[in-house]
Design a protein around this motif. Structure first.
Motif, PDB file in Angstrom:
ATOM      1  N   LEU A 127       0.833  -1.194   0.000  1.00  0.00           N
ATOM      2  CA  LEU A 127       0.000   0.000   0.000  1.00  0.00           C
ATOM      3  C   LEU A 127       0.872   1.250   0.000  1.00  0.00           C
ATOM      4  O   LEU A 127       1.947   1.277   0.597  1.00  0.00           O
ATOM      5  N   ALA A 128       0.373   2.287  -0.664  1.00  0.00           N
ATOM      6  CA  ALA A 128       1.129   3.527  -0.761  1.00  0.00           C
ATOM      7  C   ALA A 128       1.273   4.169   0.627  1.00  0.00           C
ATOM      8  O   ALA A 128       0.303   4.310   1.362  1.00  0.00           O
ATOM      9  N   HIS A 129       2.488   4.543   0.968  1.00  0.00           N
ATOM     10  CA  HIS A 129       2.770   5.207   2.242  1.00  0.00           C
ATOM     11  C   HIS A 129       4.154   5.825   2.126  1.00  0.00           C
ATOM     12  O   HIS A 129       5.076   5.199   1.610  1.00  0.00           O
ATOM     13  N   PRO A 130       4.341   7.048   2.614  1.00  0.00           N
ATOM     14  CA  PRO A 130       5.686   7.664   2.543  1.00  0.00           C
ATOM     15  C   PRO A 130       6.712   6.822   3.303  1.00  0.00           C
ATOM     16  O   PRO A 130       6.410   6.266   4.364  1.00  0.00           O
ATOM     17  N   ASP A 131       7.910   6.719   2.757  1.00  0.00           N
ATOM     18  CA  ASP A 131       8.988   6.030   3.463  1.00  0.00           C
ATOM     19  C   ASP A 131       9.301   6.733   4.777  1.00  0.00           C
ATOM     20  O   ASP A 131       9.265   7.970   4.871  1.00  0.00           O
ATOM     21  N   ILE A 132       9.621   5.932   5.791  1.00  0.00           N
ATOM     22  CA  ILE A 132      10.096   6.462   7.068  1.00  0.00           C
ATOM     23  C   ILE A 132      11.605   6.276   7.098  1.00  0.00           C
ATOM     24  O   ILE A 132      12.104   5.151   6.990  1.00  0.00           O
ATOM     25  N   ARG A 133      12.357   7.380   7.226  1.00  0.00           N
ATOM     26  CA  ARG A 133      13.819   7.327   7.171  1.00  0.00           C
ATOM     27  C   ARG A 133      14.412   7.614   8.547  1.00  0.00           C
ATOM     28  O   ARG A 133      14.012   8.572   9.217  1.00  0.00           O
ATOM     29  N   LEU A 134      15.389   6.790   8.929  1.00  0.00           N
ATOM     30  CA  LEU A 134      16.054   6.954  10.213  1.00  0.00           C
ATOM     31  C   LEU A 134      17.564   6.935  10.006  1.00  0.00           C
ATOM     32  O   LEU A 134      18.084   6.055   9.304  1.00  0.00           O
ATOM     33  N   PRO A 135      18.315   7.889  10.612  1.00  0.00           N
ATOM     34  CA  PRO A 135      19.777   7.836  10.510  1.00  0.00           C
ATOM     35  C   PRO A 135      20.317   6.674  11.341  1.00  0.00           C
ATOM     36  O   PRO A 135      19.722   6.275  12.356  1.00  0.00           O
ATOM     37  N   VAL A 136      21.421   6.094  10.902  1.00  0.00           N
ATOM     38  CA  VAL A 136      22.061   5.028  11.664  1.00  0.00           C
ATOM     39  C   VAL A 136      23.412   5.530  12.155  1.00  0.00           C
ATOM     40  O   VAL A 136      24.003   6.450  11.580  1.00  0.00           O
ATOM     41  N   THR A 137      23.885   4.913  13.231  1.00  0.00           N
ATOM     42  CA  THR A 137      25.197   5.265  13.789  1.00  0.00           C
ATOM     43  C   THR A 137      26.263   4.377  13.175  1.00  0.00           C
ATOM     44  O   THR A 137      26.138   3.146  13.181  1.00  0.00           O
ATOM     45  N   ALA A 138      27.301   4.989  12.585  1.00  0.00           N
ATOM     46  CA  ALA A 138      28.382   4.223  11.970  1.00  0.00           C
ATOM     47  C   ALA A 138      29.270   3.611  13.053  1.00  0.00           C
ATOM     48  O   ALA A 138      29.548   4.237  14.076  1.00  0.00           O
ATOM     49  N   ARG A 139      29.693   2.381  12.818  1.00  0.00           N
ATOM     50  CA  ARG A 139      30.585   1.674  13.730  1.00  0.00           C
ATOM     51  C   ARG A 139      31.801   1.184  12.962  1.00  0.00           C
ATOM     52  O   ARG A 139      31.717   0.837  11.777  1.00  0.00           O
ATOM     53  N   THR A 140      32.929   1.110  13.646  1.00  0.00           N
ATOM     54  CA  THR A 140      34.166   0.622  13.023  1.00  0.00           C
ATOM     55  C   THR A 140      34.154  -0.901  12.983  1.00  0.00           C
ATOM     56  O   THR A 140      33.810  -1.554  13.965  1.00  0.00           O
ATOM     57  N   ARG A 141      34.530  -1.441  11.809  1.00  0.00           N
ATOM     58  CA  ARG A 141      34.623  -2.887  11.649  1.00  0.00           C
ATOM     59  C   ARG A 141      35.996  -3.235  11.101  1.00  0.00           C
ATOM     60  O   ARG A 141      36.418  -2.706  10.065  1.00  0.00           O
TER      61      ARG A 141
END
Length: 674
Positions: free
Chosen positions: A401-415
């Protein structure tokens, strides 16, 4: 079943035996084996097998030079409803024909693909067989990736199109299968059973190996392009199909085989035809879908640069490992011709941004604390793009169903455990998703939500599904448990969230309302279109338990994605033979405006889903106040949520006409109006 055979010993015996031992039963199968002038005892072996099997008919004929001739002989003799082509090198799984015929019968489809299996390392297509597909087509599946004729065809389709195999030694089956695909009334895929086993002959005499040179391929390739142009109108749909032939029948052989020809043959015979295909069939839409090596070849062909074409083809292996350059958010292949003023090749020919692999892994998905916070962590990076400036985001996307995307920033981690000698050191990520407030301070709506990563670094962005590469099959035992998030509104009960992994490892959330008292008491037994009133949906069933003593006023409710609601009353009556209340409602779907409508039963503040029972398919009607324009309603799937959703929309008259008349008839209609 049609089996062409030429010098097919010793593989022939297992091939024919696999046809004779089909669980479908010999009383329902005719096996037509054609000995195409064999000299190794193939004809005698077929005669021996036929003496013990009345269903096996053997035809002996002079050698025709390829598999198409004996297949045509078999088609001329076939009388069954379906035709299956079985090569004499290969063999069938015992239950293959029964499953394929059942799939065609149940879904009314004209072509059925049975899962192919490699024996001894011979390459087989896999993309089309990820899961069963009862009914699909070449524009919404990977069926067109396999153009071999080892499929079940409805014989009426073959005869309606007057299809026969051209007399070529190689590529003779591709135009045949392409024509059948493009005119089929539906395609089915049997992916949950090993149907067709493909193998090379011990002698190495397979036609695909002995007739692999360009001289054996050109006629079949030309006919492939002509077939697509004949049956598919110009536009994105044709571009999707043409891309397959440009990649596999034009660029692949040009790169691998043209340099092997002598100079005169390459320059005067084959190159002009390759160039004519590039000019005639590679539209801008096709060009944009190609990989950089193929784009470069097509550009040079169009520009008539024979020497450069040959140089690029000869150096293909060395140039494949030359690396990439990131520039202003785009990634370019560092081929020697890239930005060489003497070669003057546009940058678009080297742009690999949308073709680079994206490596992701969801390492952890777990509830954090006692609330509705879901903690996700893992890694994600774009190959050849260093993660010095990561800016990856998590996208929560509504399925169906049509719905605006929900965007969330993520925290970068060292690998430190990723490949690339530190190139992807900042590819790790972690994000907490509070499902009670994630949608602008509100919880997620009911339905299935897919989790997607927008992987970003150095201004380059690629969007891919968040997934785990190893799950427990359907995701059971690997995803966090279902959790209650509390009520959405007064009287509406709890909302439950169940994380799960799809069969391909994608991570998703199923948000549903906990079953209400009405839901526990309500059983929908029928959903069907009213045969006396077009566009009217009938929903009926019964109530049990305490609901029979106080059924209350019920309605059948349709709600679209904008929140608009249309309700009709539900009629209830006691069932004299049982302690239950029967109910029926009629919803005039024809009165709904275009959109996507969720259907449910409602009583006071309680709601019960109407399931998408199998009886509901699509329907259409005419709206007089809209100048008699036809409209349709069709059910949509919403992942794992068992609720009926209808799409209501006007019929696209051009598309409907093409489906009814076929491509050739539509072209005749257009020419008559010129």
């Amino acid at each position: 079943m049609i089996i062409p055979a030429y010098n097919s010993m010793p593989e022939l015996t297992a091939c024919v035996t696999s046809a004779m031992e089909q669980t479908l039963g010999l009383d329902k199968i005719e096996i037509i084996a054609i000995d195409d002038g064999s000299t190794d005892g193939t004809g005698a072996e077929l005669d021996r097998l036929a003496r013990a099997c009345p269903a096996l008919r053997v035809v002996h004929q002079a050698n025709s030079g390829g598999a198409g001739g004996p297949r045509n002989t078999g088609l001329d003799l076939a009388t069954g409803d379906y035709v299956f082509f079985l090569d004499s090198d290969d063999y069938l799984g015992p239950d293959a024909l029964r499953r394929m015929v059942a799939m065609a019968d149940e879904n009314g489809t004209d072509v059925v693909l049975g899962k192919m299996v490699s024996v001894g390392g011979r390459a087989v297509p896999t993309a089309a067989f990820r899961h069963n597909q009862p009914r699909t087509d070449v524009f919404s599946s990977d069926a067109y990736r396999t153009l071999g004729c080892w499929k079940l065809f409805r014989r009426s389709l073959i005869e309606r199109l007057h299809l026969r195999f051209p007399p070529y030694r190689n590529c003779e089956d591709k135009p045949f299968t392409a024509a059948a695909y493009l005119n089929a009334d539906g395609i089915s895929v049997v992916a949950d059973y090993d149907c067709y086993y493909v193998r090379n002959r011990r002698s190495g005499e397979n036609l695909t190996l002995t007739a692999a040179a360009l001289t054996h391929r050109m006629d079949g390739t030309r006919l492939c392009f002509q077939t697509v142009a004949r049956y598919v109108e110009p536009g994105p749909r044709r571009d999707r199909i043409m891309r397959r032939h440009v990649e596999w029948e034009l660029c692949g052989p040009l790169r691998a085989l043209l340099p092997q020809e002598n100079e005169q043959q390459a320059r005067e015979r084959f190159y002009p035809e390759f160039r004519s295909w590039a000019l005639s069939y590679v539209t801008d839409g096709v060009f944009q879908q190609l990989s950089p090596p193929d784009r470069l070849l097509i550009h040079l062909l169009r520009a008539d640069r024979y020497d450069d074409v040959m140089a690029v083809a000869r150096n293909r292996k060395e140039d494949a490992g030359r690396g990439y350059l990131v520039d202003k958010g785009r990634v370019y292949w560092c081929h020697p011709y890239f930005r060489d003023p003497a070669k003057a090749v546009p940058d678009v020919c080297f742009d690999a941004t949308d073709r680079l692999p994206v490596r992701t892994e969801l390492a952890e998905a777990a509830w954090h604390g006692d609330g509705g916070v879901l903690r996700l962590s893992g890694h994600a990076y774009i190959e050849h793009v260093a993660t010095a400036e990561p800016d990856t985001q998590l996208i929560v996307r509504r399925r169906g169903l049509a719905h605006p995307d929900i965007r969330l920033p993520v925290t970068a981690r060292t690998r430190a455990d990723l490949p690339g000698e530190g190139r992807y050191a900042r590819a790790g990520f972690e994000v907490d998703v509070d499902l009670r407030t994630v949608a602008g301070g509100q919880p997620l709506g009911l339905g299935v939500w897919d989790l997607v990563l927008d992987v970003r670094a150095q201004g380059v962005s690629r969007t891919v599904r968040l997934r785990r590469t190893a799950t427990g099959g359907d995701g059971s035992g690997t995803a966090p448990p279902e959790r209650a998030l509390g009520g959405r509104a007064a009287g509406q009960g709890q909302v439950l969230v169940r994380p799960f992994f799809t069969p391909h490892g994608g991570f998703s959330l199923h948000v549903r309302q906990a079953e209400s008292a009405l839901g526990r008491a309500c059983r929908v037994t029928r959903t069907a279109w009213d045969p006396t009133a077009r566009g009217q949906l009938i929903v009926s069933g019964f109530l049990t338990g305490q609901a029979t003593s106080r059924p209350g006023a019920m309605t059948l409710r349709a709600e679209d994605t904008s929140g608009s609601v249309y309700e009709v009353p539900v009629r209830c009556s006691p069932d004299e033979d049982r302690d239950r209340i029967l109910f029926t409602a009629r919803l005039p779907v024809r009165r709904l405006r275009p959109g996507q409508w969720t259907i449910a039963l409602r009583r006071q503040n309680e709601q019960a889903a109407v399931p998408p029972l199998d009886a509901v398919t699509g329907t259409h009607w005419f709206r007089a106040r809209r100048l008699g324009r036809p409209y349709y309603a069709t059910p949509l799937t919403r992942g794992r949520e068992e609720v009926l959703v209808l799409r209501v929309a006007p019929v696209r008259l051009g598309a409907a006409l093409r489906r009814r008349l076929g491509p050739r008839a539509v072209r005749r209609e257009r020419r008559s109006h010129r």
